[in-house]
Motif scaffolding. Sequence first.
Motif, mmCIF file in Angstrom:
data_model
loop_
_atom_site.group_PDB
_atom_site.id
_atom_site.type_symbol
_atom_site.label_atom_id
_atom_site.label_comp_id
_atom_site.label_asym_id
_atom_site.label_seq_id
_atom_site.Cartn_x
_atom_site.Cartn_y
_atom_site.Cartn_z
ATOM 1 N N TYR A 62 0.817 1.746 -10.608
ATOM 2 C CA TYR A 62 1.396 0.767 -9.680
ATOM 3 C C TYR A 62 0.996 -0.640 -10.123
ATOM 4 O O TYR A 62 1.406 -1.084 -11.168
ATOM 5 N N THR A 66 -1.820 -2.522 -5.114
ATOM 6 C CA THR A 66 -2.004 -1.115 -4.723
ATOM 7 C C THR A 66 -3.476 -0.730 -4.885
ATOM 8 O O THR A 66 -4.056 -0.058 -4.021
ATOM 9 N N ARG A 68 -6.008 -2.757 -4.757
ATOM 10 C CA ARG A 68 -6.761 -3.456 -3.693
ATOM 11 C C ARG A 68 -6.603 -2.722 -2.365
ATOM 12 O O ARG A 68 -7.563 -2.570 -1.613
ATOM 13 N N ARG A 69 -5.366 -2.308 -2.067
ATOM 14 C CA ARG A 69 -5.126 -1.610 -0.794
ATOM 15 C C ARG A 69 -5.913 -0.307 -0.748
ATOM 16 O O ARG A 69 -6.512 0.048 0.263
ATOM 17 N N TYR A 70 -5.927 0.396 -1.880
ATOM 18 C CA TYR A 70 -6.682 1.658 -1.927
ATOM 19 C C TYR A 70 -8.168 1.390 -1.680
ATOM 20 O O TYR A 70 -8.807 2.054 -0.851
ATOM 21 N N ALA A 72 -9.630 -1.144 -0.207
ATOM 22 C CA ALA A 72 -9.897 -1.606 1.161
ATOM 23 C C ALA A 72 -9.819 -0.438 2.145
ATOM 24 O O ALA A 72 -10.639 -0.326 3.061
ATOM 25 N N ALA A 73 -8.834 0.449 1.950
ATOM 26 C CA ALA A 73 -8.698 1.604 2.849
ATOM 27 C C ALA A 73 -9.882 2.555 2.662
ATOM 28 O O ALA A 73 -10.430 3.090 3.638
ATOM 29 N N ARG A 75 -12.798 1.709 1.678
ATOM 30 C CA ARG A 75 -13.948 1.013 2.257
ATOM 31 C C ARG A 75 -14.022 1.276 3.765
ATOM 32 O O ARG A 75 -15.090 1.585 4.301
ATOM 33 N N ASP A 110 -23.431 3.588 1.046
ATOM 34 C CA ASP A 110 -23.643 2.137 0.948
ATOM 35 C C ASP A 110 -23.494 1.686 -0.512
ATOM 36 O O ASP A 110 -22.896 0.643 -0.791
ATOM 37 N N LEU A 113 -19.913 1.651 -1.326
ATOM 38 C CA LEU A 113 -19.264 0.496 -0.679
ATOM 39 C C LEU A 113 -19.490 -0.791 -1.455
ATOM 40 O O LEU A 113 -18.576 -1.601 -1.630
ATOM 41 N N GLN A 117 -16.688 -3.186 -3.197
ATOM 42 C CA GLN A 117 -16.543 -4.619 -2.962
ATOM 43 C C GLN A 117 -16.540 -5.391 -4.283
ATOM 44 O O GLN A 117 -15.702 -6.270 -4.509
ATOM 45 N N LEU A 120 -13.322 -4.772 -6.024
ATOM 46 C CA LEU A 120 -12.240 -5.578 -5.424
ATOM 47 C C LEU A 120 -12.209 -6.969 -6.050
ATOM 48 O O LEU A 120 -11.147 -7.524 -6.336
ATOM 49 N N ASP A 121 -13.417 -7.511 -6.288
ATOM 50 C CA ASP A 121 -13.502 -8.849 -6.891
ATOM 51 C C ASP A 121 -13.150 -8.843 -8.380
ATOM 52 O O ASP A 121 -12.934 -9.896 -8.969
#
Lengths: 132, 225
Positions: A62, A66, A68-70, A72-73, A75, A110, A113, A117, A120-121
């Motif tokens: 994708y 996509t 990022r959405r994955y 975040a979801a 997370r 943790d 997570l 994060q 994501l960055d």
Amino acid sequence: MIRDGLITEAGQDKAGGPERTRYELTDRGRADLAGWLGQVEEPAPFVQSTLFTKVVVALLAYDESTARRYLAAQRSAHLARMRALTAAKDDSDASVADVAAADYALAHLDADLRWMQTTLDRVAALSREVTS
Amino acid sequence: MTALLEAVDVTKSYGRTPALRGVSMTIASGEIVAVTGQSGSGKSTLLHCLAGILRPDAGEVRFEGRVISTASERERSRLRRTEFGIVFQFGQLVAELPAVENVALPLLLSGLSFEKAAEFAMEWLERFEVADLADDLPGEMSGGQLQRIALARALVMSPAILFADEPTGALDSLTGEQVMRAVSGFARESGTSVLLVTHSATVAAYADREIRLRDGAVEPVEVLL
């Protein structure tokens, strides 16, 4: 373990329930266990988990949004699990062993997570690398 | 649930640097909400705007339906003394006063006699299991003890909402857990709302829900493919 000579049958127990076979360690089994306990597990050098695979697949199949959405979801799902574990620790029936087991799971979630994060960055840079 | 505290399109800048870009959120009565995000995402600025410490440049903050963001400093100060309890990362206790007088301070400012205020303060120190430190000065205490006393001071007026900005940020994990259990246990028992600012997921897991900020805006909840 019986076949390998690590444990041997040591009788039957019947304490208010179905009959249970009790086993005990043989000398060989005790030595084997001591050897296992005496070795640290190899720290994993790379994040080779399903999470990482999904991020890369999302980027390949994708796009960045996509991935990022994955992340975040995922997370949110991790945090929901952490909330449930934290609530379980506060249960008045929780034993110290229950709390320690929950601590172990919480620490690993943790860590995941924090990885999510940071990833994501880094999504844009990772995307450039895997799609080049 | 009806909103106890509400931010509507709140914007705040420091000079030309934007800190909040149109944040809207609510906290219901009895709810524990964690505001999370990276350093510089605007979470502490949001807490300061919601608690009436800072005035937003635009938008509104409402407490029990009343707009407080444009209220006078005197009125916002009254709210912070009576309706809002605030705890920061470092307890910010008065170094020259013993624990019991630190906790009694908000009661004394509200006109209660010293004797009565000290009596109430002792009850709160007992509740957070630090009554034996009543006569000690803050400089003689550990980080966990300081935070328990700061919590007692923040809650002694029975506020409607407790604001906690990185309350365990300076503590080791086990002491942090004890402080968080004290906060969440008290909040659930008393129905006090809590707005918890943290960068830690372990701390955010004590909350009922999370509001995540990124670059001064609320991150939307993501929906998968």
